[in-house]
Design an enzyme around this catalytic site. Structure first.
Site, PDB file in Angstrom:
ATOM      1  N   SER A  64       0.909  -1.234   0.129  1.00 29.60           N
ATOM      2  CA  SER A  64      -0.025  -0.059  -0.021  1.00 29.60           C
ATOM      3  C   SER A  64       0.821   1.230  -0.090  1.00 29.60           C
ATOM      4  O   SER A  64       2.044   1.009  -0.045  1.00 29.60           O
ATOM      5  CB  SER A  64      -0.892   0.051   1.239  1.00 29.60           C
ATOM      6  OG  SER A  64      -2.084   0.930   1.061  1.00 29.60           O
ATOM      7  N   LYS A  68       3.689   1.335  -3.871  1.00 22.25           N
ATOM      8  CA  LYS A  68       2.989   0.575  -4.905  1.00 22.25           C
ATOM      9  C   LYS A  68       3.843   0.841  -6.207  1.00 22.25           C
ATOM     10  O   LYS A  68       3.653  -0.003  -6.956  1.00 22.25           O
ATOM     11  CB  LYS A  68       1.588   0.990  -4.987  1.00 22.25           C
ATOM     12  CG  LYS A  68       0.606   0.683  -4.052  1.00 22.25           C
ATOM     13  CD  LYS A  68      -0.858   1.004  -4.421  1.00 22.25           C
ATOM     14  CE  LYS A  68      -1.849   0.351  -3.377  1.00 22.25           C
ATOM     15  NZ  LYS A  68      -3.140   0.458  -3.505  1.00 22.25           N
ATOM     16  N   GLY A  77     -11.812  11.947 -10.205  1.00 26.09           N
ATOM     17  CA  GLY A  77     -10.515  11.605  -9.759  1.00 26.09           C
ATOM     18  C   GLY A  77      -9.679  10.680 -10.644  1.00 26.09           C
ATOM     19  O   GLY A  77      -9.995   9.929 -11.412  1.00 26.09           O
ATOM     20  N   ALA A  95      -6.101   4.933  -7.177  1.00 24.47           N
ATOM     21  CA  ALA A  95      -7.085   4.103  -7.189  1.00 24.47           C
ATOM     22  C   ALA A  95      -7.826   4.293  -8.488  1.00 24.47           C
ATOM     23  O   ALA A  95      -8.068   3.124  -9.076  1.00 24.47           O
ATOM     24  CB  ALA A  95      -7.867   4.186  -6.022  1.00 24.47           C
ATOM     25  N   TYR A 108     -15.044   3.957   2.034  1.00 24.73           N
ATOM     26  CA  TYR A 108     -15.842   3.185   2.749  1.00 24.73           C
ATOM     27  C   TYR A 108     -16.044   3.624   4.094  1.00 24.73           C
ATOM     28  O   TYR A 108     -16.948   2.955   4.998  1.00 24.73           O
ATOM     29  CB  TYR A 108     -15.402   1.738   2.845  1.00 24.73           C
ATOM     30  CG  TYR A 108     -14.331   1.447   3.018  1.00 24.73           C
ATOM     31  CD1 TYR A 108     -12.948   1.231   2.460  1.00 24.73           C
ATOM     32  CD2 TYR A 108     -13.920   1.092   4.712  1.00 24.73           C
ATOM     33  CE1 TYR A 108     -11.715   1.049   2.730  1.00 24.73           C
ATOM     34  CE2 TYR A 108     -12.630   1.054   5.214  1.00 24.73           C
ATOM     35  CZ  TYR A 108     -11.668   0.588   4.111  1.00 24.73           C
ATOM     36  OH  TYR A 108     -10.389   0.610   4.534  1.00 24.73           O
TER      37      TYR A 108
HETATM   38  P1  NAP Z   1      -4.681   9.710  -4.392  1.00 18.52           P
HETATM   39  O1  NAP Z   1      -3.894   8.884  -5.431  1.00 18.52           O
HETATM   40  O2  NAP Z   1      -4.100  10.614  -3.437  1.00 18.52           O
HETATM   41  O3  NAP Z   1      -5.740  10.398  -5.470  1.00 18.52           O
HETATM   42  C1  NAP Z   1      -6.857  11.184  -4.859  1.00 18.52           C
HETATM   43  C2  NAP Z   1      -7.597  11.889  -6.034  1.00 18.52           C
HETATM   44  O4  NAP Z   1      -8.514  12.803  -5.448  1.00 18.52           O
HETATM   45  C3  NAP Z   1      -6.895  12.702  -7.003  1.00 18.52           C
HETATM   46  O5  NAP Z   1      -7.305  12.635  -8.406  1.00 18.52           O
HETATM   47  C4  NAP Z   1      -7.153  14.269  -6.564  1.00 18.52           C
HETATM   48  O6  NAP Z   1      -6.762  15.001  -7.466  1.00 18.52           O
HETATM   49  C5  NAP Z   1      -8.263  14.138  -6.053  1.00 18.52           C
HETATM   50  N1  NAP Z   1      -8.764  15.133  -4.746  1.00 18.52           N
HETATM   51  C6  NAP Z   1      -7.970  15.064  -3.633  1.00 18.52           C
HETATM   52  N2  NAP Z   1      -8.458  16.158  -3.149  1.00 18.52           N
HETATM   53  C7  NAP Z   1      -9.426  16.742  -3.980  1.00 18.52           C
HETATM   54  C8  NAP Z   1     -10.040  17.957  -3.931  1.00 18.52           C
HETATM   55  N3  NAP Z   1     -10.066  18.881  -2.629  1.00 18.52           N
HETATM   56  N4  NAP Z   1     -10.937  18.533  -4.952  1.00 18.52           N
HETATM   57  C9  NAP Z   1     -10.790  17.672  -6.205  1.00 18.52           C
HETATM   58  N5  NAP Z   1     -10.087  16.572  -6.247  1.00 18.52           N
HETATM   59  C10 NAP Z   1      -9.419  16.249  -5.170  1.00 18.52           C
HETATM   60  O7  NAP Z   1      -5.437   8.729  -3.666  1.00 18.52           O
HETATM   61  P2  NAP Z   1      -6.015   7.388  -4.045  1.00 18.52           P
HETATM   62  O8  NAP Z   1      -4.928   6.224  -3.552  1.00 18.52           O
HETATM   63  O9  NAP Z   1      -6.411   7.158  -5.382  1.00 18.52           O
HETATM   64  O10 NAP Z   1      -7.288   7.009  -3.091  1.00 18.52           O
HETATM   65  C11 NAP Z   1      -8.400   7.806  -3.280  1.00 18.52           C
HETATM   66  C12 NAP Z   1      -9.664   7.361  -2.474  1.00 18.52           C
HETATM   67  O11 NAP Z   1     -10.060   6.150  -2.518  1.00 18.52           O
HETATM   68  C13 NAP Z   1      -9.332   7.656  -0.820  1.00 18.52           C
HETATM   69  O12 NAP Z   1     -10.298   8.385  -0.359  1.00 18.52           O
HETATM   70  C14 NAP Z   1      -8.896   6.171  -0.378  1.00 18.52           C
HETATM   71  O13 NAP Z   1      -9.245   5.883   0.923  1.00 18.52           O
HETATM   72  C15 NAP Z   1      -9.993   5.492  -1.429  1.00 18.52           C
HETATM   73  N6  NAP Z   1      -9.513   4.251  -1.726  1.00 18.52           N
HETATM   74  C16 NAP Z   1     -10.332   3.053  -1.399  1.00 18.52           C
HETATM   75  C17 NAP Z   1      -9.831   1.840  -1.596  1.00 18.52           C
HETATM   76  C18 NAP Z   1     -10.941   0.673  -1.346  1.00 18.52           C
HETATM   77  O14 NAP Z   1     -10.632  -0.590  -1.372  1.00 18.52           O
HETATM   78  N7  NAP Z   1     -12.077   0.925  -1.161  1.00 18.52           N
HETATM   79  C19 NAP Z   1      -8.706   1.442  -2.462  1.00 18.52           C
HETATM   80  C20 NAP Z   1      -7.838   2.570  -2.320  1.00 18.52           C
HETATM   81  C21 NAP Z   1      -8.251   3.816  -2.219  1.00 18.52           C
HETATM   82  P3  NAP Z   1      -5.116  15.801  -7.795  1.00 18.52           P
HETATM   83  O15 NAP Z   1      -4.665  14.608  -8.777  1.00 18.52           O
HETATM   84  O16 NAP Z   1      -5.285  17.065  -8.435  1.00 18.52           O
HETATM   85  O17 NAP Z   1      -4.670  15.848  -6.322  1.00 18.52           O
END
Ligand code: NAP
Length: 290
Positions: free
Chosen positions: A67, A71, A130, A134, A231
Site C-alpha cells: 500500500s 505501490k 478523480g 485507485a 468506505y
Molecule cells: P490519490 O492517489 O491521492 O488520489 C486522490 C484523487 O482525489 C486525485 O485525483 C486528487 O486530485 C483528487 N482530490 C483530492 N482532493 C481533492 C479536492 N479537494 N478536490 C478535487 N479533487 C481532489 O488517492 P487514491 O489512493 O487514489 O485514493 C482515493 C480515495 O480512494 C481515498 O479516499 C482512498 O481512501 C480510497 N481508496 C479506497 C480503496 C478501497 O479498497 N475501497 C482502495 C484505494 C483507495 P489531484 O490529482 O488534483 O490531487
C-alpha cells in the site's frame, strides 16, 4: 489458528499500516478455508523495500500486498508484471510463483468491478471522478475488460497534465477511448454521466467531511449505478445524494474485500469466502463505531 513448522506467511507492507483491515480479512480467510497461513502488517521505511521483497523468496512467503507509499517503487523489484500492472506502473500484490520468480499485479481495479455484482464492463461507458492511484487502477481494469469509453474528471491541479499522459498511454495500449475533463466543468460532467451506466467517485473528497466532488444539481440517468470507493464513512454525501435520485449505490468496502480476495486466490489457489468476510468486516467497522 494452529501455527506450526509448515505455516506460510503473507503480509501487507506500507507506512503507515497499523490501522489496516487486511490482516482481519486474510486471517479470517486462512481460517475459513483451512489454509495453514498467517498474515501480518509490516510498517517499514522506504529504504527497506528491496530487502523486504527479497525476503519473499528467502522465507518462501505466499507474497505481499503493498500500500502507500510503495505501490510504484515495488515494480522495480519483481520479475514480471500482469497487463494491468504494466499499464498503470503500480502494484498492490506480489506473488511468489512455483518457479521461484515474483509476479507483480494490481487487484484494485478488478476488486472494484467484482464488488459491483451483476455489472459487466464490456461495452459500457463509465464516468470516473478523480485520477489518483485507485482511479487509475479502475480505469486500466475497465480498459482491459473492454469498456466502450471512459470519461475521467480531475481538478486542474499540477497533476492534470501528468494524468493526461498516463491516460494517453493506457488508451493507446488498450484501444479504449479515455477522455479527461475538468472536474469543475459541470456541463461536461452532465453530458458524460448521461451516456454512462456507472459513475464512480475515486477522489478522496467525502472521506473526512461532508463535502461533495460534484455539484448536487447534477441529474442522474435512470438505471445508472453509482459507486464511491470510500468506505469510511459507510455512506458519503455523494452516495446519499445519489440514493436520493433512486439509483443503486455501493460503497468501497466491497472493493477492499474483493481486491484482497484476488490476492488470496493467487497466493493459495483457494477461493476467499468474500461475502461472509465482508459481512464480518461490516460488523467490525460500522457496528463498533455507532
Ligand atoms: P490519490 O492517489 O491521492 O488520489 C486522490 C484523487 O482525489 C486525485 O485525483 C486528487 O486530485 C483528487 N482530490 C483530492 N482532493 C481533492 C479536492 N479537494 N478536490 C478535487 N479533487 C481532489 O488517492 P487514491 O489512493 O487514489 O485514493 C482515493 C480515495 O480512494 C481515498 O479516499 C482512498 O481512501 C480510497 N481508496 C479506497 C480503496 C478501497 O479498497 N475501497 C482502495 C484505494 C483507495 P489531484 O490529482 O488534483 O490531487
Amino acid at each position: 489458528m494452529n501455527i506450526n513448522g509448515y505455516t506460510r506467511l503473507a503480509a501487507v507492507v506500507a507506512n503507515p499500516i497499523k490501522h489496516s483491515n487486511s490482516p482481519f480479512i486474510h486471517n479470517m480467510a486462512f481460517e475459513m478455508t483451512e489454509v495453514n497461513g498467517v498474515y501480518l502488517a509490516f510498517e517499514i521505511e522506504n529504504n527497506n523495500l528491496a530487502q523486504i521483497i527479497e525476503n519473499i523468496k528467502i522465507m518462501d512467503m505466499y507474497g505481499v500486498n503493498l500500500s502507500m507509499p510503495f505501490k510504484k517503487e515495488a515494480v522495480k523489484y519483481v520479475d514480471e508484471l500482469t497487463p494491468v500492472a504494466e499499464l498503470i506502473g503500480a502494484i498492490n500484490t506480489i506473488v511468489l510463483k512455483d518457479d521461484g520468480s515474483l509476479l507483480g499485479h494490481s487487484t484494485d481495479g478488478s476488486g472494484f468491478f467484482n464488488s459491483l455484482e451483476n455489472y459487466h464492463v464490456e461495452g459500457q461507458t463509465i464516468s470516473i471522478l478523480g485520477g489518483g492511484g485507485a482511479a487509475l487502477a479502475i480505469i486500466a481494469e475497465a480498459c482491459v475488460q473492454k469498456a466502450n469509453k471512459v470519461f475521467v474528471f480531475n481538478r486542474k491541479s499540477a497533476n492534470y497534465p501528468i494524468l493526461q499522459e498516463k491516460l494517453n498511454k493506457i488508451s493507446k495500449a488498450s484501444g479504449v477511448e479515455i477522455i479527461l475533463q475538468d472536474l469543475a466543468d459541470e456541463e461536461k460532467i452532465q453530458g458524460s454521466v448521461n451516456e454512462s451506466t456507472l459513475l464512480i467517485n475515486a477522489t478522496s473528497i467525502g472521506m473526512k467531511d461532508k463535502s461533495m466532488p460534484i455539484n448536487p444539481s447534477l441529474r442522474l440517468p435512470e438505471g445508472i449505478v453509482v459507486a464511491d470507493i470510500i468506505y469510511q464513512p459507510a455512506e458519503t454525501e455523494f452516495l446519499k445524494w445519489a440514493k436520493s435520485q433512486n439509483v443503486r449505490t455501493i460503497n468501497g468496502l466491497g472493493m477492499l474485500v474483493y481486491q484482497a480476495a484476488e490476492s488470496y486466490e493467487l497466493w493459495t489457489g483457494k477461493k476467499m469466502p468474500a461475502l461472509t468476510i465482508k459481512e464480518a468486516l461490516e460488523r467490525k467497522i460500522y457496528e463498533t463505531r455507532s
